[in-house]
Design a protein around this motif. Structure first.
Motif, mmCIF file in Angstrom:
data_model
loop_
_atom_site.group_PDB
_atom_site.id
_atom_site.type_symbol
_atom_site.label_atom_id
_atom_site.label_comp_id
_atom_site.label_asym_id
_atom_site.label_seq_id
_atom_site.Cartn_x
_atom_site.Cartn_y
_atom_site.Cartn_z
ATOM 1 N N ASP A 189 -26.158 -7.261 8.628
ATOM 2 C CA ASP A 189 -26.843 -7.006 7.363
ATOM 3 C C ASP A 189 -25.919 -6.390 6.319
ATOM 4 O OD1 ASP A 189 -29.294 -8.036 8.049
ATOM 5 O OD2 ASP A 189 -30.119 -6.135 8.741
ATOM 6 N N LEU A 190 -25.044 -5.482 6.752
ATOM 7 C CA LEU A 190 -24.239 -4.710 5.807
ATOM 8 C C LEU A 190 -22.867 -5.305 5.535
ATOM 9 C CD1 LEU A 190 -25.029 -1.044 6.890
ATOM 10 C CD2 LEU A 190 -26.068 -2.402 5.070
ATOM 11 N N CYS A 191 -22.494 -6.372 6.243
ATOM 12 C CA CYS A 191 -21.145 -6.924 6.042
ATOM 13 C C CYS A 191 -20.946 -7.395 4.606
ATOM 14 C CB CYS A 191 -20.885 -8.055 7.033
ATOM 15 S SG CYS A 191 -21.917 -9.527 6.788
ATOM 16 N N GLY A 192 -21.986 -7.949 3.983
ATOM 17 C CA GLY A 192 -21.855 -8.409 2.601
ATOM 18 C C GLY A 192 -21.587 -7.273 1.641
ATOM 19 N N CYS A 193 -22.317 -6.175 1.802
ATOM 20 C CA CYS A 193 -22.090 -5.015 0.936
ATOM 21 C C CYS A 193 -20.685 -4.454 1.134
ATOM 22 C CB CYS A 193 -23.131 -3.932 1.238
ATOM 23 S SG CYS A 193 -24.833 -4.380 0.823
ATOM 24 N N VAL A 194 -20.221 -4.422 2.386
ATOM 25 C CA VAL A 194 -18.898 -3.871 2.690
ATOM 26 C C VAL A 194 -17.810 -4.722 2.051
ATOM 27 C CG1 VAL A 194 -17.244 -3.370 4.517
ATOM 28 C CG2 VAL A 194 -19.651 -2.737 4.800
ATOM 29 N N PHE A 195 -17.874 -6.039 2.256
ATOM 30 C CA PHE A 195 -16.838 -6.930 1.714
ATOM 31 C C PHE A 195 -16.850 -6.924 0.187
ATOM 32 C CE2 PHE A 195 -17.011 -9.075 5.958
ATOM 33 C CZ PHE A 195 -15.678 -8.922 6.275
ATOM 34 N N THR A 196 -18.023 -6.933 -0.403
ATOM 35 C CA THR A 196 -18.114 -6.949 -1.867
ATOM 36 C C THR A 196 -17.617 -5.635 -2.461
ATOM 37 O OG1 THR A 196 -20.055 -8.396 -1.684
ATOM 38 C CG2 THR A 196 -19.634 -7.378 -3.814
ATOM 39 N N PHE A 197 -18.024 -4.529 -1.861
ATOM 40 C CA PHE A 197 -17.572 -3.225 -2.354
ATOM 41 C C PHE A 197 -16.063 -3.061 -2.173
ATOM 42 C CE2 PHE A 197 -16.935 1.366 -2.213
ATOM 43 C CZ PHE A 197 -17.698 1.782 -3.293
ATOM 44 N N LEU A 198 -15.529 -3.585 -1.069
ATOM 45 C CA LEU A 198 -14.081 -3.519 -0.847
ATOM 46 C C LEU A 198 -13.327 -4.284 -1.927
ATOM 47 C CD1 LEU A 198 -11.593 -2.862 0.914
ATOM 48 C CD2 LEU A 198 -12.092 -4.947 2.212
ATOM 49 N N THR A 199 -13.806 -5.481 -2.247
ATOM 50 C CA THR A 199 -13.151 -6.288 -3.286
ATOM 51 C C THR A 199 -13.186 -5.571 -4.634
ATOM 52 O OG1 THR A 199 -13.868 -8.286 -2.126
ATOM 53 C CG2 THR A 199 -13.116 -8.545 -4.385
ATOM 54 N N CYS A 200 -14.339 -5.056 -5.001
ATOM 55 C CA CYS A 200 -14.475 -4.367 -6.289
ATOM 56 C C CYS A 200 -13.594 -3.118 -6.351
ATOM 57 C CB CYS A 200 -15.932 -3.975 -6.522
ATOM 58 S SG CYS A 200 -17.055 -5.363 -6.679
ATOM 59 N N SER A 201 -13.505 -2.400 -5.254
ATOM 60 C CA SER A 201 -12.690 -1.179 -5.234
ATOM 61 C C SER A 201 -11.214 -1.508 -5.402
ATOM 62 C CB SER A 201 -12.914 -0.420 -3.924
ATOM 63 O OG SER A 201 -14.260 -0.033 -3.782
ATOM 64 N N LEU A 202 -10.749 -2.542 -4.710
ATOM 65 C CA LEU A 202 -9.341 -2.920 -4.820
ATOM 66 C C LEU A 202 -8.988 -3.367 -6.230
ATOM 67 C CD1 LEU A 202 -8.877 -4.875 -1.448
ATOM 68 C CD2 LEU A 202 -8.107 -2.561 -1.990
ATOM 69 N N VAL A 203 -9.925 -4.079 -6.862
ATOM 70 C CA VAL A 203 -9.673 -4.543 -8.227
ATOM 71 C C VAL A 203 -9.801 -3.397 -9.233
ATOM 72 C CG1 VAL A 203 -10.490 -6.077 -10.066
ATOM 73 C CG2 VAL A 203 -10.395 -6.898 -7.707
ATOM 74 N N TYR A 204 -10.812 -2.582 -9.085
ATOM 75 C CA TYR A 204 -11.079 -1.518 -10.053
ATOM 76 C C TYR A 204 -9.975 -0.464 -10.049
ATOM 77 C CZ TYR A 204 -13.578 2.192 -12.526
ATOM 78 O OH TYR A 204 -13.942 3.178 -13.417
ATOM 79 N N TYR A 205 -9.507 -0.081 -8.866
ATOM 80 C CA TYR A 205 -8.472 0.941 -8.768
ATOM 81 C C TYR A 205 -7.062 0.363 -8.776
ATOM 82 C CZ TYR A 205 -12.279 4.136 -7.674
ATOM 83 O OH TYR A 205 -13.426 4.888 -7.734
ATOM 84 N N GLN A 206 -6.966 -0.964 -8.977
ATOM 85 C CA GLN A 206 -5.664 -1.645 -9.118
ATOM 86 C C GLN A 206 -4.724 -1.286 -7.962
ATOM 87 O OE1 GLN A 206 -4.204 -0.620 -13.015
ATOM 88 N NE2 GLN A 206 -5.815 -1.765 -14.068
ATOM 89 N N VAL A 207 -5.228 -1.480 -6.757
ATOM 90 C CA VAL A 207 -4.445 -1.183 -5.557
ATOM 91 C C VAL A 207 -3.240 -2.114 -5.448
ATOM 92 C CG1 VAL A 207 -4.521 -1.056 -3.031
ATOM 93 C CG2 VAL A 207 -6.487 -0.292 -4.397
ATOM 94 N N VAL A 208 -3.410 -3.367 -5.842
ATOM 95 C CA VAL A 208 -2.308 -4.333 -5.827
ATOM 96 C C VAL A 208 -1.922 -4.645 -7.261
ATOM 97 C CG1 VAL A 208 -3.029 -5.316 -3.620
ATOM 98 C CG2 VAL A 208 -3.910 -6.276 -5.746
ATOM 99 N N THR A 209 -0.766 -5.272 -7.422
ATOM 100 C CA THR A 209 -0.279 -5.608 -8.765
ATOM 101 C C THR A 209 -1.175 -6.657 -9.407
ATOM 102 O OG1 THR A 209 1.189 -7.311 -7.874
ATOM 103 C CG2 THR A 209 2.075 -5.074 -8.073
ATOM 104 N N GLU A 210 -1.071 -6.788 -10.697
ATOM 105 C CA GLU A 210 -1.920 -7.713 -11.436
ATOM 106 C C GLU A 210 -1.686 -9.164 -11.018
ATOM 107 O OE1 GLU A 210 -3.003 -8.779 -16.100
ATOM 108 O OE2 GLU A 210 -1.590 -7.167 -15.609
ATOM 109 N N ASP A 211 -0.452 -9.486 -10.600
ATOM 110 C CA ASP A 211 -0.152 -10.858 -10.194
ATOM 111 C C ASP A 211 -0.936 -11.273 -8.950
ATOM 112 O OD1 ASP A 211 1.610 -11.031 -12.279
ATOM 113 O OD2 ASP A 211 3.360 -10.451 -11.059
ATOM 114 N N TYR A 212 -1.201 -10.308 -8.063
ATOM 115 C CA TYR A 212 -1.904 -10.619 -6.806
ATOM 116 C C TYR A 212 -3.375 -10.210 -6.839
ATOM 117 C CZ TYR A 212 2.801 -11.281 -4.962
ATOM 118 O OH TYR A 212 4.086 -11.720 -4.753
ATOM 119 N N SER A 213 -3.781 -9.517 -7.866
ATOM 120 C CA SER A 213 -5.165 -9.044 -7.928
ATOM 121 C C SER A 213 -6.159 -10.196 -7.986
ATOM 122 C CB SER A 213 -5.345 -8.145 -9.155
ATOM 123 O OG SER A 213 -6.669 -7.690 -9.254
#
Length: 366
Positions: free
Chosen positions: A195-219
């Motif tokens: 049930d929660l895998c969707g929330c986890v994967f979606t929140f993980l993606t948003c967090s990585l993009v929002y906090y710019q964990v990777v460079t813009e080329d790979y984001s």
């Protein structure tokens, strides 16, 4: 009595004593969860188009699947009453609805997987997710709706698995079930994870993009890659439901029934029974087992005395639909051949060829 027969009797008795009323969910609860799920699904679908988030789109697909299964559950309760046209009602609708909704989910996931692959391998399709903070807020709302469903119906996956899955109770469960609350019995790690895998994967993606964990080329690659991992994980968690649905629709022997032990125990419990053959059992719906068979009694008097006890025995072992064809030996001192032969078999050769158990070995007392 042998140990394996005693264990089998304990296993089946515990299954028979489990009440379906404990797991029954009222229509009002299902409708409440359905309305909340539809509302959050519509909001996520709109935001997925605005933000171009593929991971959020997969979460929408999973929620659409949840909505379909909830609708099927509601319809099943409305149409579940027996009638002359449908003697069992529409009680198998949840099983058919489960396999149909899973096929629909797989179709949506396949289309989204193609979209994710195109996004990764065609640079002109690359587009970094927009407004990840909006998505995180909506994921929080999705989590709140799931918490409501968890406390009201046990969670989406629990409700879906309950419609098709009948697990084997083990000895540890038998010893601890009285000490567990009905709420904790609903809790399963696999169902919660699904049930929660969707929330986890979606929140993980948003967090990585929002906090710019990777460079813009790979984001820009984060969303399609994580969405593909999400799709694979989601389909993998659906495989047990597909298997359970197919086993019921194919009328296979229930996993918690050992036919050989059942026959052995029946012959030991009722000495007036000489032989068993044409013995079949299958699952009509989870918790509803069907049994048919031919039983050869010593004579008509023995049949009159113990036939009611035999049917009561089958009912006590969890078989709610029992059809028994009584047979009697041709003489008072039957031979091995007389006992092992069906006395009510088809007379014509054409009919005999269509008999499903023509090569089955008869289980007899001797």
């Amino acid at each position: 009595m042998s140990v394996d027969v005693m264990e089998y009797d304990l296993l089946m008795s515990s299954l028979a004593k489990k009440s379906d009323a404990d797991d029954a969910v009222s229509m009002s609860r299902l409708l409440a969860v359905l309305v909340l799920t539809v509302a959050v699904t519509v909001a996520e679908l709109v935001l997925a188009q605005v933000t171009h988030s593929i991971t959020l789109l997969v979460l929408v697909h999973q929620n659409i699947y949840n909505v379909i299964t909830l609708v099927v559950s509601c319809v099943t309760r409305v149409k579940g009453e027996r009638s002359l046209k449908n003697t069992f009602g529409w009680r198998r609708m949840e099983v058919v609805g489960s396999i149909a909704s899973l096929v629909f989910l797989f179709s949506l996931c396949f289309a989204t997987m193609i979209e994710a692959l195109q996004t990764v391998f065609h640079t002109d399709h690359l587009d970094t997710m927009h407004h990840p903070e909006w998505i995180m807020l909506l994921v929080g709302s999705n989590l709140a709706v799931w918490l409501v469903s968890f406390f009201v119906i046990g969670g989406y996956s629990y409700n879906q698995s309950k419609a098709v899955r009948q697990d084997k109770p083990n000895r540890r469960e038998l010893e601890t079930v009285s000490a567990c609350s009905s709420f904790m019995k609903k809790t399963r790690v696999a169902d919660v994870t699904r049930d929660l895998c969707g929330c986890v994967f979606t929140f993980l993606t948003c967090s990585l993009v929002y906090y710019q964990v990777v460079t813009e080329d790979y984001s820009a690659y984060l969303d399609p890659i994580i969405s593909m991992i999400y799709i694979v994980f989601l389909i993998w968690t659906c495989v047990p439901l597909v298997k359970a649905s197919c086993l019921i629709l194919l009328q296979t022997i229930p996993g918690n029934v050992e036919v050989s032990l059942l026959k052995k125990f029946l012959l030991q419990k009722f000495p007036g029974i000489l032989a068993l053959h044409e013995f079949h059992t299958w699952t009509f719906t989870p918790g509803t087992l069907v049994l048919t068979g031919h039983i050869m009694y010593q004579n008509e008097q023995v049949y009159t005395e113990i036939h009611g006890q035999v049917e009561t025995f089958f009912n006590s072992q969890g078989f709610s639909q029992v059809t028994i064809q009584p047979e009697f030996p041709p003489s008072g001192d039957p031979s091995e051949e007389d006992i092992s032969t069906c006395t009510l078999k088809c007379k014509s050769e054409e009919c005999g060829e269509r008999t499903c158990c023509k090569d089955q070995e008869t289980k007899c007392l001797h």
